[in-house]
Design a protein around this motif. Structure first.
Motif, short mmCIF file in Angstrom:
data_model
loop_
_atom_site.label_atom_id
_atom_site.label_comp_id
_atom_site.label_asym_id
_atom_site.label_seq_id
_atom_site.Cartn_x
_atom_site.Cartn_y
_atom_site.Cartn_z
N ASP A 260 -52.21 39.15 -24.51
CA ASP A 260 -53.58 39.57 -24.76
C ASP A 260 -54.37 38.35 -25.20
O ASP A 260 -53.84 37.25 -25.31
N ALA A 261 -55.67 38.55 -25.43
CA ALA A 261 -56.55 37.42 -25.73
C ALA A 261 -56.23 36.75 -27.06
O ALA A 261 -56.61 35.60 -27.29
N GLN A 262 -55.52 37.45 -27.94
CA GLN A 262 -55.25 36.93 -29.27
C GLN A 262 -53.86 36.34 -29.43
O GLN A 262 -53.55 35.73 -30.45
N ARG A 263 -53.00 36.51 -28.42
CA ARG A 263 -51.59 36.19 -28.64
C ARG A 263 -51.03 35.37 -27.48
O ARG A 263 -51.32 35.64 -26.32
N GLU A 264 -50.22 34.37 -27.82
CA GLU A 264 -49.50 33.57 -26.84
C GLU A 264 -48.00 33.71 -27.09
O GLU A 264 -47.57 33.84 -28.23
N GLN A 265 -47.23 33.65 -26.01
CA GLN A 265 -45.77 33.72 -26.12
C GLN A 265 -45.17 32.55 -25.34
O GLN A 265 -45.54 32.31 -24.19
N TYR A 266 -44.25 31.84 -25.98
CA TYR A 266 -43.53 30.75 -25.33
C TYR A 266 -42.05 31.11 -25.28
O TYR A 266 -41.43 31.37 -26.32
N ARG A 267 -41.49 31.13 -24.09
CA ARG A 267 -40.05 31.38 -23.91
C ARG A 267 -39.40 30.08 -23.43
O ARG A 267 -39.83 29.50 -22.42
N ILE A 268 -38.39 29.63 -24.15
CA ILE A 268 -37.76 28.34 -23.90
C ILE A 268 -36.31 28.56 -23.49
O ILE A 268 -35.57 29.29 -24.17
N THR A 269 -35.89 27.92 -22.40
CA THR A 269 -34.50 27.99 -21.96
C THR A 269 -33.98 26.57 -21.78
O THR A 269 -34.58 25.77 -21.06
N LEU A 270 -32.88 26.25 -22.44
CA LEU A 270 -32.28 24.93 -22.37
C LEU A 270 -30.90 25.06 -21.74
O LEU A 270 -29.88 25.22 -22.42
N GLY A 271 -30.88 25.04 -20.41
CA GLY A 271 -29.64 25.23 -19.67
C GLY A 271 -28.93 26.50 -20.12
O GLY A 271 -29.55 27.54 -20.32
N LYS A 272 -27.63 26.40 -20.32
CA LYS A 272 -26.86 27.50 -20.88
C LYS A 272 -26.53 27.26 -22.36
O LYS A 272 -25.72 27.97 -22.93
N VAL A 273 -27.23 26.27 -22.92
CA VAL A 273 -26.92 25.84 -24.29
C VAL A 273 -27.69 26.63 -25.33
O VAL A 273 -27.13 27.07 -26.34
N ALA A 274 -28.99 26.80 -25.10
CA ALA A 274 -29.83 27.41 -26.13
C ALA A 274 -31.07 28.02 -25.49
O ALA A 274 -31.42 27.73 -24.35
N GLN A 275 -31.73 28.87 -26.27
CA GLN A 275 -32.98 29.48 -25.83
C GLN A 275 -33.83 29.80 -27.05
O GLN A 275 -33.33 29.86 -28.18
N GLY A 276 -35.11 29.95 -26.82
CA GLY A 276 -36.01 30.23 -27.93
C GLY A 276 -37.17 31.10 -27.50
O GLY A 276 -37.48 31.23 -26.31
N LEU A 277 -37.82 31.70 -28.48
CA LEU A 277 -38.98 32.53 -28.25
C LEU A 277 -39.94 32.30 -29.41
O LEU A 277 -39.55 32.43 -30.58
N VAL A 278 -41.18 31.91 -29.10
CA VAL A 278 -42.16 31.59 -30.12
C VAL A 278 -43.43 32.39 -29.86
O VAL A 278 -43.90 32.45 -28.72
N ILE A 279 -43.99 32.98 -30.91
CA ILE A 279 -45.22 33.76 -30.81
C ILE A 279 -46.30 33.07 -31.61
O ILE A 279 -46.08 32.69 -32.77
N ARG A 280 -47.46 32.91 -30.99
CA ARG A 280 -48.62 32.35 -31.70
C ARG A 280 -49.79 33.32 -31.56
O ARG A 280 -50.07 33.82 -30.49
N ARG A 281 -50.48 33.57 -32.67
CA ARG A 281 -51.63 34.47 -32.67
C ARG A 281 -52.83 33.72 -33.25
O ARG A 281 -52.78 33.21 -34.37
N GLN A 282 -53.90 33.66 -32.47
CA GLN A 282 -55.13 33.00 -32.89
C GLN A 282 -54.86 31.60 -33.42
O GLN A 282 -55.28 31.22 -34.51
N GLU A 283 -54.08 30.83 -32.65
CA GLU A 283 -53.78 29.42 -32.92
C GLU A 283 -52.87 29.22 -34.13
O GLU A 283 -52.65 28.09 -34.56
N ASN A 284 -52.33 30.28 -34.69
CA ASN A 284 -51.38 30.16 -35.80
C ASN A 284 -49.99 30.59 -35.32
O ASN A 284 -49.84 31.66 -34.71
N TRP A 285 -48.97 29.76 -35.59
CA TRP A 285 -47.61 30.16 -35.27
C TRP A 285 -47.25 31.36 -36.14
O TRP A 285 -47.36 31.32 -37.35
#
Length: 367
Positions: A260-285
């Motif tokens: 949505d307009a207020q929220r960003e989502q970053y999904r990170i995949t590092l091979g088969k080693v690791a993964q991450g998910l980060v949520i930012r709302r209105q420029e704040n992590w």
């Protein structure tokens, strides 16, 4: 008959919905048709030169108004021109929200059927001159941007656009298809610049630079971004399984979406080693999870969760790398406090002793 006149400080409102041309100094001729030749003029903050506005024949059933001209000025004013013209809707407001500093020049042609102004045909050739652009909110600005952006009444395309981002060079191609605008970019990024912008956990310990490529799909002012790199050129001193030399490839994929307009989502995949998910709302992590091995990618209610599930964990080796405060991005001071560390392993090495069949969650003390 022919009527000629001179105008100074005039305004031409040439078609409904299009920005007016102001402060015109021009020679005007009226006969079979109309022709205005302007030595100068202005659209918003952009200065015009070599402008002609022509109605070839008053008695023609077509009644076509032809506008030609060259404009020079701040890129932000050209973005404003697009946003306040009918072009904005036909390219799905692709330029809304873009920020720009620097100047450029626009070669503009408009063919306006006066009886059907909504059917106006436009051809615009815009040239960036060492600009700074921020096409997508949340991503760093592009600097030293040069190149061409070609516009019509329904399409946008970019040719030979180059600049710098994340401390390295980049090249950009832009092409619209239907109601979507596609951007393909490639370049080289310094891992230090990436760390300074995003402030994600652990990457501040990495060094070097790597090639990358990105696909950006923009629709209804919403951008979906996919960035990929093999990380060749980046070295990591982190303990296994995140240790790597600069020559070792390790595929990285980062997907950015905006639910949505207020929220960003970053999904990170590092091979088969690791993964991450980060949520930012209105420029704040807001919250994030980083999972190593088979760790569960489950977001905490707030802050940062680190979840590790591997055949062996050397906690002694990791103690100097885990964040001990908060993780900040963009230097805004709105960081992610470490909320939980989950460890699950057959062998845990800690305080120089081995412990077997460990399944534990560690949380910081309140206050």
């Amino acid at each position: 008959f022919v009527v000629t006149a001179k105008a100074a400080g005039a305004k031409v409102d040439y078609a409904a919905g299009w920005p007016t041309i102001d402060d015109i100094d021009a020679d005007m001729t009226f006969g079979i048709g109309m022709k205005i030749s302007a030595s100068k003029g202005r659209i918003f903050g952009a200065n015009l030169s070599g402008v002609t506005i022509e109605l070839p024949d008053f008695e023609s059933q077509e009644e076509m108004l032809l506008v030609r001209g060259i404009a020079q000025g701040p890129t932000s004013e050209f973005l404003r021109f697009i946003e306040q013209s009918p072009v904005a809707e036909t390219i799905d407001r692709f330029t809304d929200g873009m920020k720009a500093t620097g100047n450029g020049s626009l070669n503009l042609e408009l063919d306006i059927p006066l009886r059907h102004a909504l059917d106006t045909r436009m051809r615009g050739d815009y040239r960036f001159l060492n600009n700074q652009l921020q096409p997508v909110a949340g991503l760093p600005p592009l600097t030293q941007v040069n190149g061409r952006l070609l516009l019509t009444e329904s399409t946008v395309a970019g040719q030979d656009i180059n600049g710098r981002a994340f401390g390295g060079p980049l090249k950009v191609q832009v092409k619209s298809a239907g109601d979507k605008v596609g951007v393909q970019a490639s370049g080289t990024a310094s891992i230090g610049e990436v760390s300074r912008h995003f402030g994600w956990p652990l990457i501040n310990h990495l060094s070097g630079s790597a090639d990358w490529k990105a696909d950006i799909s923009i629709r209804k002012r919403n951008a979906d971004v996919v960035v990929e790199s093999n990380l060749v050129g980046v070295s990591s001193p982190l303990p296994d399984p995140l240790n790597k030399t600069a020559t070792t490839p390790l595929p990285l994929r980062v997907e950015r979406s905006a639910p949505d307009a207020q929220r960003e989502q970053y999904r990170i995949t590092l091979g088969k080693v690791a993964q991450g998910l980060v949520i930012r709302r209105q420029e704040n992590w807001e919250r994030a999870v980083f999972a190593v091995g088979d760790g569960e990618l489950r977001l905490p209610e707030k802050g940062l969760a680190v979840r590790v599930v591997t055949p062996r964990i050397d906690a002694d080796a990791w103690k100097n790398y885990l964040p001990d405060g908060s993780v900040n991005g963009n230097g805004n001071g709105n960081g992610l406090a470490l909320s939980v560390v989950t460890l699950k392993t057959p062998v845990l090495r800690i305080f120089e002793r081995d412990y077997n069949q460990v399944d534990v969650s560690l949380r910081p003390r309140d206050g």
